[in-house]
Design an enzyme around this catalytic site. Sequence first.
Site, PDB file in Angstrom:
ATOM      1  N   ARG A   1      -2.630 -14.249   4.743  1.00 15.23           N
ATOM      2  CA  ARG A   1      -2.674 -13.488   5.599  1.00 15.23           C
ATOM      3  C   ARG A   1      -2.263 -13.563   6.934  1.00 15.23           C
ATOM      4  NH1 ARG A   1      -6.962  -9.966   4.175  1.00 15.23           N
ATOM      5  NH2 ARG A   1      -7.992 -10.356   5.636  1.00 15.23           N
TER       6      ARG A   1
ATOM      7  N   ARG B   1       2.440  -6.626   8.854  1.00 14.98           N
ATOM      8  CA  ARG B   1       1.808  -5.405   9.577  1.00 14.98           C
ATOM      9  C   ARG B   1       2.596  -5.123  11.067  1.00 14.98           C
ATOM     10  NH1 ARG B   1      -4.386  -6.754   7.590  1.00 14.98           N
ATOM     11  NH2 ARG B   1      -4.804  -5.703   6.012  1.00 14.98           N
TER      12      ARG B   1
ATOM     13  N   THR C   1      -5.108  -7.349  10.723  1.00 18.13           N
ATOM     14  CA  THR C   1      -6.234  -5.627   9.768  1.00 18.13           C
ATOM     15  C   THR C   1      -5.221  -4.446  10.639  1.00 18.13           C
ATOM     16  OG1 THR C   1      -7.737  -6.767   9.245  1.00 18.13           O
ATOM     17  CG2 THR C   1      -7.366  -4.501   9.481  1.00 18.13           C
TER      18      THR C   1
ATOM     19  N   LYS D   1       0.713  -1.220  -0.397  1.00 15.68           N
ATOM     20  CA  LYS D   1      -0.050   0.471  -0.155  1.00 15.68           C
ATOM     21  C   LYS D   1       0.873   1.305   0.039  1.00 15.68           C
ATOM     22  CE  LYS D   1      -4.546  -2.386   2.231  1.00 15.68           C
ATOM     23  NZ  LYS D   1      -4.907  -2.161   3.539  1.00 15.68           N
TER      24      LYS D   1
ATOM     25  N   PHE E   1     -15.073   3.510   6.858  1.00 16.65           N
ATOM     26  CA  PHE E   1     -14.347   4.429   6.036  1.00 16.65           C
ATOM     27  C   PHE E   1     -14.322   3.557   5.120  1.00 16.65           C
ATOM     28  CE2 PHE E   1     -14.287  -0.715   7.326  1.00 16.65           C
ATOM     29  CZ  PHE E   1     -14.085  -0.828   6.403  1.00 16.65           C
TER      30      PHE E   1
ATOM     31  N   ASN F   1      -2.147   0.575   6.993  1.00 11.33           N
ATOM     32  CA  ASN F   1      -1.102  -0.866   7.420  1.00 11.33           C
ATOM     33  C   ASN F   1      -1.021  -1.684   6.272  1.00 11.33           C
ATOM     34  OD1 ASN F   1      -3.428  -2.059   5.903  1.00 11.33           O
ATOM     35  ND2 ASN F   1      -4.489  -2.623   7.256  1.00 11.33           N
TER      36      ASN F   1
ATOM     37  N   HIS G   1      -2.179  -5.036   1.643  1.00 12.85           N
ATOM     38  CA  HIS G   1      -3.808  -6.336   1.262  1.00 12.85           C
ATOM     39  C   HIS G   1      -3.388  -7.520   0.902  1.00 12.85           C
ATOM     40  CE1 HIS G   1      -7.543  -6.791  -0.777  1.00 12.85           C
ATOM     41  NE2 HIS G   1      -6.586  -7.211  -1.551  1.00 12.85           N
TER      42      HIS G   1
ATOM     43  N   TYR H   1     -12.571  -1.993  -3.587  1.00 10.83           N
ATOM     44  CA  TYR H   1     -13.287  -2.264  -2.315  1.00 10.83           C
ATOM     45  C   TYR H   1     -14.302  -1.971  -2.152  1.00 10.83           C
ATOM     46  CZ  TYR H   1      -8.424  -2.146  -0.145  1.00 10.83           C
ATOM     47  OH  TYR H   1      -7.179  -2.780   0.808  1.00 10.83           O
TER      48      TYR H   1
HETATM   49  P1  ATP Z   1      -7.104  -6.137   3.150  1.00  4.11           P
HETATM   50  O1  ATP Z   1      -8.202  -6.340   2.572  1.00  4.11           O
HETATM   51  O2  ATP Z   1      -6.532  -4.275   3.164  1.00  4.11           O
HETATM   52  O3  ATP Z   1      -6.323  -7.051   3.168  1.00  4.11           O
HETATM   53  P2  ATP Z   1      -8.001  -6.605   5.930  1.00  4.11           P
HETATM   54  O4  ATP Z   1      -8.733  -7.488   4.746  1.00  4.11           O
HETATM   55  O5  ATP Z   1      -7.185  -7.453   6.815  1.00  4.11           O
HETATM   56  O6  ATP Z   1      -7.547  -5.337   4.757  1.00  4.11           O
HETATM   57  P3  ATP Z   1     -10.552  -5.144   5.232  1.00  4.11           P
HETATM   58  O7  ATP Z   1     -11.244  -5.733   6.589  1.00  4.11           O
HETATM   59  O8  ATP Z   1     -10.925  -5.984   4.345  1.00  4.11           O
HETATM   60  O9  ATP Z   1      -9.074  -5.687   6.345  1.00  4.11           O
HETATM   61  O10 ATP Z   1     -10.564  -3.700   5.763  1.00  4.11           O
HETATM   62  C1  ATP Z   1      -9.426  -3.148   4.800  1.00  4.11           C
HETATM   63  C2  ATP Z   1      -9.178  -2.283   5.330  1.00  4.11           C
HETATM   64  O11 ATP Z   1     -10.069  -1.364   5.189  1.00  4.11           O
HETATM   65  C3  ATP Z   1      -7.218  -2.262   5.856  1.00  4.11           C
HETATM   66  O12 ATP Z   1      -6.969  -3.118   5.134  1.00  4.11           O
HETATM   67  C4  ATP Z   1      -7.493  -1.512   5.826  1.00  4.11           C
HETATM   68  O13 ATP Z   1      -6.579  -0.189   5.189  1.00  4.11           O
HETATM   69  C5  ATP Z   1      -8.974  -0.229   6.252  1.00  4.11           C
HETATM   70  N1  ATP Z   1     -10.073  -0.571   7.499  1.00  4.11           N
HETATM   71  C6  ATP Z   1     -10.305  -1.613   7.723  1.00  4.11           C
HETATM   72  N2  ATP Z   1     -11.206  -1.211   9.200  1.00  4.11           N
HETATM   73  C7  ATP Z   1     -10.836   0.026   9.006  1.00  4.11           C
HETATM   74  C8  ATP Z   1     -11.094   0.897  10.041  1.00  4.11           C
HETATM   75  N3  ATP Z   1     -11.870   0.790  11.234  1.00  4.11           N
HETATM   76  N4  ATP Z   1     -10.611   2.441  10.151  1.00  4.11           N
HETATM   77  C9  ATP Z   1     -10.216   2.607   8.975  1.00  4.11           C
HETATM   78  N5  ATP Z   1      -9.703   2.051   7.761  1.00  4.11           N
HETATM   79  C10 ATP Z   1      -9.680   0.484   8.176  1.00  4.11           C
HETATM   80 MG    MG Z   2      -9.879  -7.619   3.285  1.00  2.00          MG
END
Ligand code: ATP
Ligand code: MG
Length: 140
Positions: free
Chosen positions: A87, A104, A93, A11, A59, A114, A117, A51
Amino acid sequence: MTLQRTFTIIKPDAVKKHAIGDIIEQFEKNGFRILAMKMLEISKHQAEQFYAVHVNRPFFSSLTDFMSSGPIVALALEKENAIADLRKLMGATNPAQAEEGTIRKKWATNIEYNAIHGSDAEDTARFELSFFFAGYELAI
Ligand code: ATP
Ligand code: MG
């Protein structure tokens, strides 16, 4: 378990921290084969399409601003159990909950910025790989 493919993005925050080399080294040291890789910037609209599953999350706007804020590196990876193993290597996350030794834990700033992805299931991996890579780029 047969070979599986997954999709990952380094990212914008991690690119700005000069973490590209370290993160790619983690992929290679942990047995992932790099099938395809590109560095690019995406628009806000492209980030919204990518997304789309998060469209109703509070968010969403901030996340898509972030993902379109600078260069990213997109990679197609292959190994046995690639989706779950990536993962695990990424960590939680929220980096406050990420285990020692995860990407992370080392590079994320907070739950939003973070660093990385990774696809979370076979169907999302298929969608995400084809979003960023053409068929001929993955025919290897
Ligand atoms: P990714 O999909 O990016 O691999 P993830 O699967 O661990 O991450 P998701 O729940 O899919 O987490 O959320 C996608 C992305 O949105 C997160 O990686 C983070 O960048 C952002 N995000 C998730 N939760 C929050 C939150 N509570 N506040 C702000 N940003 C968030
Ligand atoms: Mg995700």
